[in-house]
Enzyme design. Sequence first.
Site, PDB file in Angstrom:
ATOM      1  CE  LYS A 191      -3.969  -2.053   2.237  1.00  0.00           C
ATOM      2  NZ  LYS A 191      -4.994  -1.490   1.345  1.00  0.00           N
ATOM      3  N   GLY A 234      -9.663  -0.435   4.579  1.00  0.00           N
ATOM      4  CA  GLY A 234     -10.105   0.962   4.630  1.00  0.00           C
ATOM      5  C   GLY A 234      -9.002   1.952   4.308  1.00  0.00           C
ATOM      6  CG  LEU A 235      -9.060   3.364   1.183  1.00  0.00           C
ATOM      7  CD1 LEU A 235      -9.884   4.571   0.788  1.00  0.00           C
ATOM      8  CD2 LEU A 235      -8.454   2.703  -0.043  1.00  0.00           C
ATOM      9  CB  CYS A 250     -12.477   2.684  -1.502  1.00  0.00           C
ATOM     10  SG  CYS A 250     -12.094   1.582  -0.123  1.00  0.00           S
ATOM     11  CG  ASN A 289     -13.646  -2.451   2.336  1.00  0.00           C
ATOM     12  OD1 ASN A 289     -14.750  -2.970   2.431  1.00  0.00           O
ATOM     13  ND2 ASN A 289     -12.587  -3.081   1.866  1.00  0.00           N
ATOM     14  CE  LYS A 319      -9.045  -1.927  -8.081  1.00  0.00           C
ATOM     15  NZ  LYS A 319      -7.882  -2.512  -7.425  1.00  0.00           N
TER      16      LYS A 319
HETATM   17  C1  LIG Z   1      -5.840  -7.240   1.119  1.00  0.00           C
HETATM   18  C2  LIG Z   1      -6.375  -6.425  -0.001  1.00  0.00           C
HETATM   19  C3  LIG Z   1      -6.192  -5.050   0.000  1.00  0.00           C
HETATM   20  C4  LIG Z   1      -6.661  -4.282  -1.063  1.00  0.00           C
HETATM   21  N1  LIG Z   1      -6.468  -2.939  -1.062  1.00  0.00           N
HETATM   22  C5  LIG Z   1      -6.805  -2.210  -2.153  1.00  0.00           C
HETATM   23  C6  LIG Z   1      -6.514  -0.832  -2.213  1.00  0.00           C
HETATM   24  O1  LIG Z   1      -5.954  -0.242  -1.300  1.00  0.00           O
HETATM   25  N2  LIG Z   1      -6.877  -0.165  -3.334  1.00  0.00           N
HETATM   26  C7  LIG Z   1      -7.491  -0.759  -4.401  1.00  0.00           C
HETATM   27  O2  LIG Z   1      -7.770  -0.115  -5.408  1.00  0.00           O
HETATM   28  N3  LIG Z   1      -7.791  -2.076  -4.355  1.00  0.00           N
HETATM   29  C8  LIG Z   1      -7.455  -2.802  -3.266  1.00  0.00           C
HETATM   30  N4  LIG Z   1      -7.747  -4.137  -3.232  1.00  0.00           N
HETATM   31  C9  LIG Z   1      -8.406  -4.771  -4.395  1.00  0.00           C
HETATM   32  C10 LIG Z   1      -7.367  -5.412  -5.321  1.00  0.00           C
HETATM   33  O3  LIG Z   1      -6.556  -4.439  -5.904  1.00  0.00           O
HETATM   34  C11 LIG Z   1      -8.034  -6.246  -6.416  1.00  0.00           C
HETATM   35  O4  LIG Z   1      -8.845  -5.402  -7.192  1.00  0.00           O
HETATM   36  C12 LIG Z   1      -8.897  -7.356  -5.833  1.00  0.00           C
HETATM   37  O5  LIG Z   1      -8.306  -7.931  -4.691  1.00  0.00           O
HETATM   38  C13 LIG Z   1      -9.201  -8.467  -6.832  1.00  0.00           C
HETATM   39  O6  LIG Z   1      -8.068  -9.240  -7.133  1.00  0.00           O
HETATM   40  P1  LIG Z   1      -7.789 -10.683  -6.439  1.00  0.00           P
HETATM   41  O7  LIG Z   1      -9.043 -11.472  -6.524  1.00  0.00           O
HETATM   42  O8  LIG Z   1      -6.651 -11.230  -7.228  1.00  0.00           O
HETATM   43  O9  LIG Z   1      -7.393 -10.389  -5.028  1.00  0.00           O
HETATM   44  C14 LIG Z   1      -7.335  -4.912  -2.152  1.00  0.00           C
HETATM   45  C15 LIG Z   1      -7.551  -6.282  -2.120  1.00  0.00           C
HETATM   46  C16 LIG Z   1      -7.090  -7.039  -1.063  1.00  0.00           C
HETATM   47  C17 LIG Z   1      -7.334  -8.515  -1.075  1.00  0.00           C
END
Ligand SMILES: Cc1cc2nc3c(=O)[nH]c(=O)nc-3n(C[C@H](O)[C@H](O)[C@H](O)COP(=O)(O)O)c2cc1C
Length: 365
Positions: free
Chosen positions: A74, A122-123, A189, A191, A224
């Site tokens: 992150k 939650g970012l 987002c 969350n 996104k």
């Molecule tokens: C632990 C975790 C943290 C994530 N944090 C973010 C984030 O900060 N910003 C974002 O755009 N997506 C975030 N995502 C979403 C991922 O970028 C991705 O779109 C999503 O997990 C789907 O891919 P996957 O099924 O391979 O995990 C997060 C996903 C996970 C699992």
Amino acid sequence: MIEPYTDVIRPFLLQYEAERTHAWALGAASIAGSLRPARWLVDRVCGFEDSSLEVDLCGMSLPNPIGLAAGYDKSGTAIEGLSALGFGHLEIGSVSIDASEGNPAPRLFRLPEDRAVVVHYGLQNDGAAIVQERLAGRRTSAVVGTNIVKTNRGIDASPETADAIVDEYVRAVKVLAGVSDYLTLNLSCPNTEDGRDFFADPAHTRQLMEALKGEAIGCPVFLKVSPLGGDEAADGLLEAVNEASFVSGFIHNLSPGIEAKVSGDTRGMVGALAGRPVSGQMNECLRRLYVRMDRRRYSILSAGGVATAQDAYDRIRLGASSVQLLTALVYEGPCVVRRIKEGMCELLKRDGFSNVAEAVGVGEE
Ligand SMILES: Cc1cc2nc3c(=O)[nH]c(=O)nc-3n(C[C@H](O)[C@H](O)[C@H](O)COP(=O)(O)O)c2cc1C
């Protein structure tokens, strides 16, 4: 034969709380990235390149179409170590103009039988200024994108005006564009209270596009976006960004909550479901956007449930120019990137394609 990750490391890690093991993995990647012998070793174990996998993504030359999705690193603390795993690109963030603690713990849960996680971070991030310094000092030629979002100030923070929200994105873009190979604006987002719905109104997307028009961004920009809203939302999105010539493409984010069917026990879990169960939804979103968008102008990065070469290849055939993954790292381990690349080479060859670009969207024709 014993497979080190799935037979030994994964069972060990699954005994511990998910956020803790995520921090360990990131710490290990950070240390490995700072030590030349460790980087060399990781490269020996995970390295695999083939010219058929090379991709031109909006002018960026990627060695392969397998990227790391936002949310794993992150704040950009482990860029060198993660790039040694052989990703074609890395997306760090989400990063906000101000640092954020994110949501209260527990905020990451596993569903091993579903090859899924539920995320409610939650970012949480170190803020744009610190991440800018890290990016500026990175020692890797890997393509690194930064995912930008509005600061999560917690549920007790007073609501902010549309102007203030848009202004946060613009300020973060100003700080991070010069040190990133591309930017992703996280408009969805799942969350945070204010991240969830604000851009569901295309007028807000239009307002952000207007505000960014005058900025000399200098690198490709992806949006996104929410996977919700069906055809109407896809049409509204494309219309809202039509005039914003700096937008190069799209990624679909996760939906809020646990909508997809899972077999694991989700009691006590809050957040958005990621991993294998969201794959069908992401395929649908990809298909819907690909048939509507101007393909000479936009590219799609597809994330959500990609864990095998077949998954990645299917997304490419549905119209993605590259894919991203995160949850597969948790369940399949770091060598998943090499395995997907090797398998994709075979699938391309099997179907008579000499490179990835030739396969993009063929499943839609
Ligand atoms: C632990 C975790 C943290 C994530 N944090 C973010 C984030 O900060 N910003 C974002 O755009 N997506 C975030 N995502 C979403 C991922 O970028 C991705 O779109 C999503 O997990 C789907 O891919 P996957 O099924 O391979 O995990 C997060 C996903 C996970 C699992």
